[in-house]
Design a protein around this motif. Structure first.
Motif, PDB file in Angstrom:
ATOM      1  N   GLN A   1     -12.286 -14.476 -15.799  1.00  0.00           N
ATOM      2  CA  GLN A   1     -11.260 -15.136 -16.592  1.00  0.00           C
ATOM      3  C   GLN A   1     -10.734 -14.244 -17.696  1.00  0.00           C
ATOM      4  OE1 GLN A   1     -13.045 -18.769 -17.946  1.00  0.00           O
ATOM      5  NE2 GLN A   1     -12.741 -19.811 -15.987  1.00  0.00           N
ATOM      6  N   SER A   2     -11.554 -13.286 -18.150  1.00  0.00           N
ATOM      7  CA  SER A   2     -11.142 -12.437 -19.265  1.00  0.00           C
ATOM      8  C   SER A   2     -10.310 -11.249 -18.813  1.00  0.00           C
ATOM      9  CB  SER A   2     -12.390 -11.931 -20.011  1.00  0.00           C
ATOM     10  OG  SER A   2     -13.202 -11.181 -19.136  1.00  0.00           O
ATOM     11  N   THR A   3     -10.087 -11.096 -17.517  1.00  0.00           N
ATOM     12  CA  THR A   3      -9.366  -9.931 -16.994  1.00  0.00           C
ATOM     13  C   THR A   3      -7.928 -10.296 -16.668  1.00  0.00           C
ATOM     14  OG1 THR A   3     -11.415  -9.098 -16.045  1.00  0.00           O
ATOM     15  CG2 THR A   3      -9.361  -8.152 -15.230  1.00  0.00           C
ATOM     16  N   ASP A   4      -7.021  -9.433 -17.069  1.00  0.00           N
ATOM     17  CA  ASP A   4      -5.609  -9.632 -16.795  1.00  0.00           C
ATOM     18  C   ASP A   4      -5.343  -9.426 -15.305  1.00  0.00           C
ATOM     19  OD1 ASP A   4      -2.879  -9.893 -16.980  1.00  0.00           O
ATOM     20  OD2 ASP A   4      -2.558  -7.826 -17.617  1.00  0.00           O
ATOM     21  N   LEU A   5      -4.780 -10.459 -14.658  1.00  0.00           N
ATOM     22  CA  LEU A   5      -4.525 -10.386 -13.224  1.00  0.00           C
ATOM     23  C   LEU A   5      -3.535  -9.272 -12.900  1.00  0.00           C
ATOM     24  CD1 LEU A   5      -4.982 -11.539 -10.418  1.00  0.00           C
ATOM     25  CD2 LEU A   5      -3.157 -13.192 -10.856  1.00  0.00           C
ATOM     26  N   ASN A   6      -2.543  -9.068 -13.749  1.00  0.00           N
ATOM     27  CA  ASN A   6      -1.553  -8.015 -13.515  1.00  0.00           C
ATOM     28  C   ASN A   6      -2.207  -6.634 -13.490  1.00  0.00           C
ATOM     29  OD1 ASN A   6       0.592  -9.820 -13.388  1.00  0.00           O
ATOM     30  ND2 ASN A   6       0.935  -9.747 -15.603  1.00  0.00           N
ATOM     31  N   THR A   7      -3.185  -6.438 -14.351  1.00  0.00           N
ATOM     32  CA  THR A   7      -3.904  -5.162 -14.369  1.00  0.00           C
ATOM     33  C   THR A   7      -4.689  -4.960 -13.079  1.00  0.00           C
ATOM     34  OG1 THR A   7      -4.113  -5.221 -16.783  1.00  0.00           O
ATOM     35  CG2 THR A   7      -5.625  -3.775 -15.590  1.00  0.00           C
TER      36      THR A   7
ATOM     37  N   ALA B   1     -11.053  -2.558 -16.332  1.00  0.00           N
ATOM     38  CA  ALA B   1     -11.128  -4.023 -16.223  1.00  0.00           C
ATOM     39  C   ALA B   1     -12.505  -4.528 -15.837  1.00  0.00           C
ATOM     40  CB  ALA B   1     -10.088  -4.519 -15.224  1.00  0.00           C
TER      41      ALA B   1
END
Length: 383
Positions: A205-211, A279
């Motif tokens: 949840q803490s990771t940016d999906l775009n990244t 990430a």
């Protein structure tokens, strides 16, 4: 056990051990496969091994992983490629993920810097020794192939990047040199250019999906469009992760390359280290999936076609030229890395000592790397 008796469990067990204990980079790993599977166990014939090596050097993607997948495919088809790939990649993935977590925790400490200070020069020696073994098996005494090797090695070092067109040109030169004119007209298959990842699996949840998506696509392209080996992939990665995306600093990237080189398994496991720094564990997983998927697809999709035409004189001529070019790119890339690793007298001395030991004696690579790390701890403080 004959090669006909080799099962999926046998292949999985061997490649699991190779992934866990195989040090020295792509050429060294290829050498281990030749020694273990051809000479000692007889699971693969010398002809099958050389064909696999030529295929791995001709198609884009990491050499060691592609060769492992090819040998598994030759023996047990698609599932053979799977059980060669997954066990081979899993141990270094776990090791590099753990080391990356420690690196993030202790980043900037003198101990980390000292370890890499000593290990780096020895890794260069391992690469060069492995490249020499490859040249003895493939190029041998053929002056024309040595000329191709020299041109590509020089170009890679000067440009500080792989020059993909040189692989194609070298293959075409190989056709002209080794195939009669009447054989120049051959059927070709449509090029397979992967358009993207079929699935990008979820993240924390803490990771940016775009990244994560950007990581997956970038490393998929790295695995699909970079020729040579894990060593030749380094300039491509540097341009992307440092300059284009700004994910890492130059220092962090060099540390990531060193981790890929000193841990067991294929050098492109560097992708896992980079992904973790960007990430976390989700990034490491996506990066690994992205960089290893293209070579797997190429082996499975193109395997039957390559097996069908592998005896064709034009194909053999192309692979000879491309093999010499790949060896040149590996040596050239080693030279590029050496300019960043051999930075003073102590590092040069460590390199010369390691290279001399490797040339004169058969020594365990992990033992040599460990001794180099200890030397780094001592010499780094005395600078």
């Amino acid at each position: 056990m004959t090669k006909e008796d080799v099962g999926l469990r046998d292949l999985a067990g061997y490649f699991l051990r190779l992934g866990a204990f195989g040090f020295g980079g792509p050429i060294a790993l290829a050498g281990y496969m030749q020694r273990d599977l051809v000479e000692r166990r007889g699971w693969i014939t010398q002809a099958e091994y050389l064909e696999g090596l030529a295929v791995a050097q001709t198609m884009p993607g990491p050499l060691a992983a592609q060769l492992a997948m090819w040998l598994g495919y030759v023996r047990r088809g698609c599932w053979g490629a799977v059980v060669a790939a997954v066990p081979f990649i899993l141990p270094p993935f776990i090791i590099v993920s753990v080391v990356a977590a420690l690196y993030v925790t202790f980043a900037g400490s003198d101990v980390i810097q000292a370890l890499f200070y000593g290990i780096g020069p020895t890794v260069i020696a391992l690469i060069l020794r492995g490249a020499w073994k490859l040249l003895r098996v493939t190029v041998k005494s053929d002056r024309r192939l040595w000329a191709i090797f020299a041109v590509v090695a020089t170009a890679t070092f000067v440009v500080r990047s792989e020059v993909a067109i040189l692989f194609v040109l070298s293959g075409l030169v190989g056709i002209l040199l080794y195939a009669p004119p009447g054989w120049l007209r051959i059927r070709t298959a449509p090029a397979f250019l992967p358009l993207g990842l079929a699935n990008v699996i979820a993240a924390t949840q803490s990771t940016d999906l775009n990244t994560l998506v950007a990581l997956g696509i970038f490393f998929f392209k790295a695995g699909a469009f970079t020729f040579g080996s894990g060593l030749a992939i380094v300039p491509f990665l540097q341009q992307g992760v440092v300059h284009d995306f700004g994910w890492l600093t130059e220092r962090e990237f060099l540390d990531a390359v060193a981790m890929g080189m000193i841990t067991p398994g294929p050098v492109v496991i560097t992708a896992v280290f980079v992904g973790y720094l960007v990430a976390g564990l989700a990034g490491a997983t996506i990066a690994a999936f992205g960089v290893f998927l293209p070579p797997f697809l190429m082996v499975v999709l193109f395997g039957p076609l390559i097996m069908r035409y592998r005896r064709h004189p034009a194909v053999q001529g192309f692979t000879k030229g491309a093999t010499a070019a790949a060896a040149g790119a590996i040596v050239g890339a080693a030279g590029v890395i050496a300019t960043q690793v051999l930075v003073d007298v102590p590092t040069v001395l460590i390199f010369l000592a390691a290279f001399g030991i490797l040339w004169r004696w058969k020594v365990s690579e992990p033992l040599l790397v460990g001794a180099s790390a200890l030397a780094g701890l001592v010499l780094f403080r005395l600078r």
